[in-house]
Design a protein around this motif. Structure first.
Motif, short mmCIF file in Angstrom:
data_model
loop_
_atom_site.label_atom_id
_atom_site.label_comp_id
_atom_site.label_asym_id
_atom_site.label_seq_id
_atom_site.Cartn_x
_atom_site.Cartn_y
_atom_site.Cartn_z
N GLN A 136 37.11 29.07 52.20
CA GLN A 136 37.49 28.82 50.81
C GLN A 136 37.12 27.42 50.33
OE1 GLN A 136 41.32 30.15 49.62
NE2 GLN A 136 40.75 32.28 49.93
N ALA B 36 33.68 27.78 49.00
CA ALA B 36 33.68 28.50 47.73
C ALA B 36 34.16 27.59 46.60
CB ALA B 36 34.59 29.73 47.83
N LEU B 37 35.16 26.79 46.90
CA LEU B 37 35.70 25.85 45.93
C LEU B 37 34.64 24.83 45.53
CD1 LEU B 37 38.54 25.32 44.70
CD2 LEU B 37 38.86 23.59 46.46
N LEU C 250 32.13 26.54 43.32
CA LEU C 250 32.67 26.79 41.97
C LEU C 250 32.72 25.51 41.15
CD1 LEU C 250 34.00 28.69 39.93
CD2 LEU C 250 36.19 28.28 41.03
N GLN C 251 33.00 24.39 41.80
CA GLN C 251 33.14 23.14 41.06
C GLN C 251 31.82 22.37 40.96
OE1 GLN C 251 36.64 21.63 43.41
NE2 GLN C 251 37.64 21.64 41.41
N LEU D 293 34.95 33.25 36.02
CA LEU D 293 36.06 33.48 36.93
C LEU D 293 37.38 33.08 36.28
CD1 LEU D 293 34.66 32.15 40.32
CD2 LEU D 293 35.34 34.50 39.83
N TYR E 298 40.37 35.78 35.82
CA TYR E 298 41.44 35.72 36.81
C TYR E 298 42.67 34.92 36.40
CZ TYR E 298 38.47 38.10 40.16
OH TYR E 298 37.71 39.05 40.79
N PHE F 131 41.52 25.78 40.46
CA PHE F 131 40.29 26.37 41.00
C PHE F 131 40.55 26.99 42.37
CE2 PHE F 131 38.21 23.37 37.96
CZ PHE F 131 37.55 24.33 37.23
N ARG F 132 41.43 26.36 43.17
CA ARG F 132 41.77 26.89 44.48
C ARG F 132 42.41 28.27 44.35
NH1 ARG F 132 41.83 24.15 49.22
NH2 ARG F 132 41.36 22.16 48.21
N ILE G 32 42.12 30.32 41.78
CA ILE G 32 41.12 31.25 41.23
C ILE G 32 40.25 31.80 42.37
CG2 ILE G 32 39.02 31.38 39.82
CD1 ILE G 32 41.36 31.40 38.01
N VAL G 33 39.80 30.91 43.24
CA VAL G 33 38.96 31.32 44.36
C VAL G 33 39.73 32.27 45.28
CG1 VAL G 33 37.88 30.51 46.50
CG2 VAL G 33 37.35 29.38 44.35
N GLU G 34 40.98 31.94 45.56
CA GLU G 34 41.83 32.83 46.37
C GLU G 34 41.91 34.22 45.76
OE1 GLU G 34 44.94 29.45 47.89
OE2 GLU G 34 45.76 31.27 46.95
N PHE H 88 39.88 35.62 43.67
CA PHE H 88 38.56 36.24 43.68
C PHE H 88 38.30 36.97 45.00
CE2 PHE H 88 33.80 35.50 44.13
CZ PHE H 88 33.43 36.45 43.19
N LEU I 60 29.32 34.54 43.99
CA LEU I 60 30.03 33.49 43.28
C LEU I 60 29.08 32.75 42.33
CD1 LEU I 60 32.90 32.29 43.25
CD2 LEU I 60 32.17 30.69 45.01
N TYR J 261 28.16 34.74 39.28
CA TYR J 261 29.28 35.29 38.51
C TYR J 261 29.19 34.93 37.03
CZ TYR J 261 33.82 37.40 37.94
OH TYR J 261 34.83 38.24 37.56
N GLY J 262 28.56 33.81 36.75
CA GLY J 262 28.29 33.47 35.35
C GLY J 262 29.25 32.51 34.71
N ARG K 177 32.90 36.76 24.87
CA ARG K 177 32.28 37.13 26.16
C ARG K 177 31.83 38.58 26.17
NH1 ARG K 177 35.06 37.08 31.55
NH2 ARG K 177 33.09 37.96 32.26
N ARG L 287 42.30 41.61 30.95
CA ARG L 287 41.97 40.23 31.32
C ARG L 287 42.98 39.23 30.78
NH1 ARG L 287 35.41 40.16 30.00
NH2 ARG L 287 34.85 41.82 31.45
#
Lengths: 128, 128, 128, 128
Positions: free
Chosen positions: B3, B6-7, B10-11, C20, C24, C103-104, C106-108, C110, D9, D12-13, D43, D60
């Motif tokens: 994770q 992934a973080l 994402l950032q 995301l 989410y 963000f953490r 959100i990733v979880e 996902f 990821l 994902y956009g 979106r 959503r």
């Protein structure tokens, strides 16, 4: 100020480009002209027009149709761009570009140690 | 999946590029290498580092430091990029790039009839 | 058309929001008002102003300063927002917001099966 | 790290949101819930699905289907959202949402003196 023009300008749109692309395209062996063409293709795909012709691409670029066709072949042969054949509901064939090979290589580069990348880019550079 | 990675992914961030830039850079006489360099400068400015060195730019690009310096001069001389001298609170001079000339020409192109543009781009082409 | 205004409009900027977040935020227990405040904070951080006051936030929002302060506390208490204390070169303390907890989560979300999420969101909903 | 997940990821956009929307939605009388719904609709339109149902939107969001329907009506009645009836090649009717009223009011607000805006927002606030 003419509000119709302002409205047109505001709705003209923006393409979000991942910073990974900016940071890693050179690492994976792409030059600026090739990266720029892939960004144009990305925009066409996002606009739901996933198979632009060399003519449609060259209209927005500073290169001729012929250079465009040749650049497309290079990108496909070097594994940055894919062409898929598809069939619609009426059994009509159509083709689409896919940037998945590009993204796959960007992700690989992102997770590889910096030294390996340099060596590879230099190696590829010799081929051109 | 890890994770933390992934973080990080994402950032990593995204640079929003106006579609006007994609559609009009060739019209105003820029080629792909020049446009790509301006996009790199744009990213540095957005990251609050408004005066990248040729070395910092070439690190992300497929060109050498020398080509980078030469390209910067061309962009300034052809009126796409500005350099401003500034003074901070301690009277220390520092320089920043500005992309206002680029945006100004893009806006001009956006509001000009298509024919005029083609003629101008061809005219500029001859100078290179 | 006034080109200065067009230039101003073009340079006004765009904030790229990961899809995301849109997909989410509700899953992880945020409502629209909370998500919107986090997006405002995200913009302030991107603009290198990482500790906006409730007043600065409420200026752009449809809520009062007091609601803003209360919402900030809720977001911190529920683990969506962090406050960090930092020290600059002159030993002056300053604070910054961090969206890493958001963000953490959100990733979880996902990477978790959809069913688990629904259950959790319902569970959290009961606490409000 | 699993590269398939990283690829997913990365692809994902991102949705680019004009900073004008963030800065002016409250000025023109929208609250956070309404603005967030308009962003979701934006979106869907960008994804070439221009007429999401209340159910698709509420999936959503942190609101129910019924609240969603009611919010959509409010946005249409207050002149932020349009519904267009269209006819496809086979004379089948279909509907699409348009955010042009929203963008039109944002542009108006952008070119109006700040004082006028405050007065108007307060006026509209009383109606709710």
């Amino acid at each position: 100020m003419n509000q119709e023009q302002a409205l047109h300008l505001l709705q003209y749109g923006t393409t979000p480009v991942s910073n990974l692309l900016f940071d890693y395209y050179a690492c994976i062996g792409l030059n600026e002209k090739e990266m720029m063409m892939l960004l144009h293709i990305y925009r066409f795909i996002e606009d739901h027009h996933p198979f632009p012709t060399p003519g449609e691409l060259s209209e927005r670029m500073a290169i001729t149709d012929d250079e465009c066709s040749s650049l497309l072949r290079t990108l496909i042969n070097n594994g940055f761009l894919d062409m898929h054949k598809n069939e619609d509901d009426n059994q009509v064939m159509y083709e689409t570009f896919s940037l998945e090979p590009l993204f796959r290589r960007i992700v690989e580069a992102f997770y590889r140690p910096a030294e390996d990348l340099r060596t590879e880019a230099e190696g590829e550079g010799e081929l051109y």
